[in-house]
Design an enzyme around this catalytic site. Structure first.
Site, mmCIF file in Angstrom:
data_model
loop_
_atom_site.group_PDB
_atom_site.id
_atom_site.type_symbol
_atom_site.label_atom_id
_atom_site.label_comp_id
_atom_site.label_asym_id
_atom_site.label_seq_id
_atom_site.Cartn_x
_atom_site.Cartn_y
_atom_site.Cartn_z
ATOM 1 N N ASP A 1 0.820 -1.202 0.000
ATOM 2 C CA ASP A 1 0.000 0.000 0.000
ATOM 3 C C ASP A 1 0.857 1.256 0.000
ATOM 4 O O ASP A 1 0.583 2.217 -0.722
ATOM 5 C CB ASP A 1 -0.978 -0.014 1.195
ATOM 6 C CG ASP A 1 -0.317 -0.355 2.526
ATOM 7 O OD1 ASP A 1 0.934 -0.482 2.575
ATOM 8 O OD2 ASP A 1 -1.043 -0.499 3.527
ATOM 9 N N ASP B 1 6.867 3.847 3.247
ATOM 10 C CA ASP B 1 7.039 4.890 4.262
ATOM 11 C C ASP B 1 8.542 5.007 4.529
ATOM 12 O O ASP B 1 9.254 5.671 3.778
ATOM 13 C CB ASP B 1 6.206 4.515 5.493
ATOM 14 C CG ASP B 1 6.284 5.522 6.613
ATOM 15 O OD1 ASP B 1 6.677 6.672 6.361
ATOM 16 O OD2 ASP B 1 5.962 5.175 7.770
ATOM 17 N N LYS C 1 5.844 8.063 0.683
ATOM 18 C CA LYS C 1 6.141 9.233 1.527
ATOM 19 C C LYS C 1 7.610 9.566 1.334
ATOM 20 O O LYS C 1 8.466 9.140 2.107
ATOM 21 C CB LYS C 1 5.886 8.894 3.007
ATOM 22 C CG LYS C 1 4.451 9.027 3.441
ATOM 23 C CD LYS C 1 4.361 8.881 4.951
ATOM 24 C CE LYS C 1 2.962 8.544 5.364
ATOM 25 N NZ LYS C 1 2.866 8.147 6.775
ATOM 26 N N ASP D 1 -4.689 1.274 7.040
ATOM 27 C CA ASP D 1 -5.440 1.313 8.298
ATOM 28 C C ASP D 1 -4.790 2.219 9.321
ATOM 29 O O ASP D 1 -3.614 2.566 9.232
ATOM 30 C CB ASP D 1 -5.497 -0.095 8.903
ATOM 31 C CG ASP D 1 -4.151 -0.512 9.486
ATOM 32 O OD1 ASP D 1 -3.173 -0.540 8.713
ATOM 33 O OD2 ASP D 1 -4.069 -0.773 10.703
HETATM 34 P P1 IMP Z 1 7.652 1.175 6.214
HETATM 35 O O1 IMP Z 1 8.276 -0.128 6.592
HETATM 36 O O2 IMP Z 1 8.053 2.270 7.159
HETATM 37 O O3 IMP Z 1 7.866 1.558 4.771
HETATM 38 O O4 IMP Z 1 6.119 1.049 6.466
HETATM 39 C C1 IMP Z 1 5.330 0.326 5.654
HETATM 40 C C2 IMP Z 1 4.065 -0.053 6.384
HETATM 41 O O5 IMP Z 1 3.720 0.881 7.438
HETATM 42 C C3 IMP Z 1 2.941 -0.006 5.414
HETATM 43 O O6 IMP Z 1 2.753 -1.265 4.789
HETATM 44 C C4 IMP Z 1 1.779 0.388 6.261
HETATM 45 O O7 IMP Z 1 1.188 -0.760 6.812
HETATM 46 C C5 IMP Z 1 2.361 1.186 7.389
HETATM 47 N N1 IMP Z 1 2.210 2.642 7.197
HETATM 48 C C6 IMP Z 1 3.172 3.545 6.973
HETATM 49 N N2 IMP Z 1 2.689 4.786 6.835
HETATM 50 C C7 IMP Z 1 1.347 4.660 6.974
HETATM 51 C C8 IMP Z 1 0.264 5.608 6.927
HETATM 52 O O8 IMP Z 1 0.403 6.818 6.708
HETATM 53 N N3 IMP Z 1 -0.963 5.076 7.114
HETATM 54 C C9 IMP Z 1 -1.198 3.765 7.341
HETATM 55 N N4 IMP Z 1 -0.216 2.854 7.391
HETATM 56 C C10 IMP Z 1 1.045 3.298 7.207
HETATM 57 MG MG MG Z 2 0.745 -2.462 5.711
#
Ligand code: IMP
Ligand code: MG
Length: 182
Positions: free
Chosen positions: A94, A97, A125, A153
């Site tokens: 999705d 981040d 992001k 979510d």
């Molecule tokens: P990352 O490992 O920091 O890239 O985070 C990825 C996961 O964090 C995604 O698959 C989402 O489940 C969750 N996530 C990160 N940012 C958001 C947000 O703004 N809203 C909801 N879920 C987020």
């Molecule tokens: Mg996720």
């Protein structure tokens, strides 16, 4: 909640991504690997926007967040993954981040000896990237705000919303006690 990306904008962009994947993976053994749970809405729409034969596989990534919006320890469950050997895999999530989830899923996927691996996300992001990796395909780059809807979510709620909305401070405060964010 404020609408950041409308249902119509998402639909148009997903159709474009579907056409792009169809061109780049025609005559290739494509497997789209959805990262549970956040990718399910995008997965369903994206595969119907493609016009090439493909397979669908699933992997689960979870980072415990409590009621926070910052990521925690990453756990990957690859027991659902079907055989990816020799296939061209597009990991679908999705949101990108920090990027740590995508890096973890990449490592897990490489163990299955695919022919190639790329990544696709609906949202990126860009200001928060912590890893030496960028998504190969993305729908929209967004500012550093916590968003929900279209699979994303907060505390396991709001995934059903057909648009991407920004959680306002009062929405975040009304949260529950625990989040196992998949
Ligand atoms: P990352 O490992 O920091 O890239 O985070 C990825 C996961 O964090 C995604 O698959 C989402 O489940 C969750 N996530 C990160 N940012 C958001 C947000 O703004 N809203 C909801 N879920 C987020
Ligand atoms: Mg996720």
């Amino acid at each position: 909640m404020r609408v950041l990306i409308s249902e119509n904008e998402i639909s148009e962009r997903v159709k474009t991504l579907g056409r792009q994947l169809s061109e780049e993976y025609s005559n290739r053994p494509l497997t789209i690997l959805g990262v549970l749970t956040g990718s399910v809405v995008l997965l369903a729409d994206l595969i119907r926007a493609t016009s090439v034969p493909l397979r669908v596989a699933l992997i689960q990534a979870a980072s415990y967040r409590g009621a926070e919006t910052t990521p925690g320890q990453l756990t990957i469950n690859q027991s659902l993954v079907s055989d990816l050997r020799g296939r061209d895999v597009v990991i679908l999530d999705d949101i990108f981040d920090t990027g740590n989830t995508m890096v973890g899923v990449y490592e897990a996927v490489r163990g299955f000896q695919p022919a190639s691996v790329r990544s696709a996300v609906l949202l990126w992001k860009t200001a928060r990237t912590e890893v030496d990796l960028e998504p190969d395909y993305f729908g929209f780059s967004i500012p550093d705000e916590f968003v929900v809807g279209y699979g994303l979510d907060f505390n396991d709620d709001y995934r059903h919303l057909p648009f991407i909305g920004v959680m306002e401070d009062e929405d975040l405060k009304r949260s529950g006690a625990k989040q196992n964010d998949c």
